[in-house]
Design a protein around this motif. Structure first.
Motif, PDB file in Angstrom:
ATOM      1  N   UNK A  17       4.232 -12.925  -4.884  1.00  0.00           N
ATOM      2  CA  UNK A  17       3.363 -12.163  -4.837  1.00  0.00           C
ATOM      3  C   UNK A  17       2.889 -11.320  -6.090  1.00  0.00           C
ATOM      4  N   UNK A  18       3.975 -11.195  -7.100  1.00  0.00           N
ATOM      5  CA  UNK A  18       3.406 -10.703  -8.299  1.00  0.00           C
ATOM      6  C   UNK A  18       3.765  -9.275  -8.422  1.00  0.00           C
ATOM      7  N   UNK A  19       4.458  -8.704  -7.339  1.00  0.00           N
ATOM      8  CA  UNK A  19       4.712  -7.140  -7.185  1.00  0.00           C
ATOM      9  C   UNK A  19       5.491  -6.674  -8.364  1.00  0.00           C
ATOM     10  N   UNK A  20       4.935  -5.354  -8.891  1.00  0.00           N
ATOM     11  CA  UNK A  20       5.440  -4.801  -9.978  1.00  0.00           C
ATOM     12  C   UNK A  20       6.023  -3.451  -9.518  1.00  0.00           C
ATOM     13  N   UNK A  21       7.632  -3.416  -9.222  1.00  0.00           N
ATOM     14  CA  UNK A  21       8.143  -2.278  -8.710  1.00  0.00           C
ATOM     15  C   UNK A  21       7.619  -0.997  -9.579  1.00  0.00           C
ATOM     16  N   UNK A  22       7.341  -0.142  -8.599  1.00  0.00           N
ATOM     17  CA  UNK A  22       6.966   1.368  -9.111  1.00  0.00           C
ATOM     18  C   UNK A  22       5.536   1.277  -9.420  1.00  0.00           C
ATOM     19  N   UNK A  23       4.988   0.466  -9.084  1.00  0.00           N
ATOM     20  CA  UNK A  23       3.236   0.466  -9.425  1.00  0.00           C
ATOM     21  C   UNK A  23       2.747   1.258  -8.303  1.00  0.00           C
ATOM     22  N   UNK A  24       1.815   2.111  -8.507  1.00  0.00           N
ATOM     23  CA  UNK A  24       1.242   2.850  -7.338  1.00  0.00           C
ATOM     24  C   UNK A  24      -0.040   2.111  -7.046  1.00  0.00           C
ATOM     25  N   UNK A  25       0.120   1.276  -5.808  1.00  0.00           N
ATOM     26  CA  UNK A  25      -1.080   0.771  -5.349  1.00  0.00           C
ATOM     27  C   UNK A  25      -2.362   1.524  -4.722  1.00  0.00           C
ATOM     28  N   UNK A  60      -0.387 -12.089  -0.762  1.00  0.00           N
ATOM     29  CA  UNK A  60      -0.266 -13.167  -1.466  1.00  0.00           C
ATOM     30  C   UNK A  60      -0.146 -13.020  -3.028  1.00  0.00           C
ATOM     31  N   UNK A  61      -0.947 -11.973  -3.576  1.00  0.00           N
ATOM     32  CA  UNK A  61      -1.131 -11.809  -4.937  1.00  0.00           C
ATOM     33  C   UNK A  61      -1.601 -10.325  -5.152  1.00  0.00           C
ATOM     34  N   UNK A  62      -1.252  -9.666  -6.219  1.00  0.00           N
ATOM     35  CA  UNK A  62      -1.835  -8.627  -6.611  1.00  0.00           C
ATOM     36  C   UNK A  62      -2.128  -8.601  -8.207  1.00  0.00           C
ATOM     37  N   UNK A  63      -3.545  -8.153  -8.451  1.00  0.00           N
ATOM     38  CA  UNK A  63      -4.184  -8.293  -9.536  1.00  0.00           C
ATOM     39  C   UNK A  63      -4.337  -6.778 -10.318  1.00  0.00           C
ATOM     40  N   UNK A  64      -3.203  -6.471 -11.040  1.00  0.00           N
ATOM     41  CA  UNK A  64      -3.193  -4.987 -11.374  1.00  0.00           C
ATOM     42  C   UNK A  64      -4.483  -4.767 -12.180  1.00  0.00           C
ATOM     43  N   UNK A  65      -5.044  -5.838 -13.082  1.00  0.00           N
ATOM     44  CA  UNK A  65      -5.907  -5.456 -14.056  1.00  0.00           C
ATOM     45  C   UNK A  65      -7.581  -5.247 -12.994  1.00  0.00           C
ATOM     46  N   UNK A 109      -4.660  -9.253  -2.650  1.00  0.00           N
ATOM     47  CA  UNK A 109      -4.911 -10.524  -1.785  1.00  0.00           C
ATOM     48  C   UNK A 109      -3.837 -10.820  -0.713  1.00  0.00           C
ATOM     49  N   UNK A 110      -4.602 -10.798   0.592  1.00  0.00           N
ATOM     50  CA  UNK A 110      -3.427 -11.038   1.662  1.00  0.00           C
ATOM     51  C   UNK A 110      -3.975 -12.402   2.475  1.00  0.00           C
TER      52      UNK A 110
END
Length: 120
Positions: A12-20, A68-73, A78-79
């Motif tokens: 998923x590209x999850x960055x621990x600690x990132x505020x979503x 499925x993926x996280x686009x921080x930019x 995406x689910x």
């Protein structure tokens, strides 16, 4: 069979600690809203999505396994569910989701591990 539904997939590209909070959430067939709250707890990770006018202000709870993926930019998540599948999920109860094991089990069963619960 729902023990992993509350965990992010390694891909998923999850960055621990990132505020979503505030990230837009995209189903397979379009936008469903923005993240209002989220949890990164191991075996208890989820997104609470404010659907705005799409479902008349309803909030939905999505287990982390649906990501499925996280686009921080672009601040987009995406689910792997359609808008209809999310709309038909058990109603989200903000007060119940942390305290009621039966409710948590109902949600876990609905979403199933990787969408293999038989409903999808």
């Amino acid at each position: 069979m729902t023990e992993h539904v509350w965990s992010y997939k390694p891909t998923a590209g999850r960055l621990a600690g990132t505020d979503l909070t505030g990230y837009k959430v995209e189903a397979t067939d379009g936008s469903i809203g923005k993240v209002d709250k989220h949890s990164d707890e191991v075996t208890d990770a989820y997104l609470v999505v404010d659907t705005g006018m799409w479902i008349f202000g309803k909030e939905v709870l999505l287990p982390a396994s649906t990501v499925v993926s996280i686009d921080p930019e672009e601040q987009r998540i995406y689910v792997d569910r359609t808008k209809g599948q999310i709309k038909d999920a058990p109603e989200f109860h903000r007060e119940k989701h942390l305290e009621d094991p039966a409710y948590r089990s109902e949600l876990g069963s609905y979403y199933g591990v990787g969408g293999t619960s038989g409903r999808f």
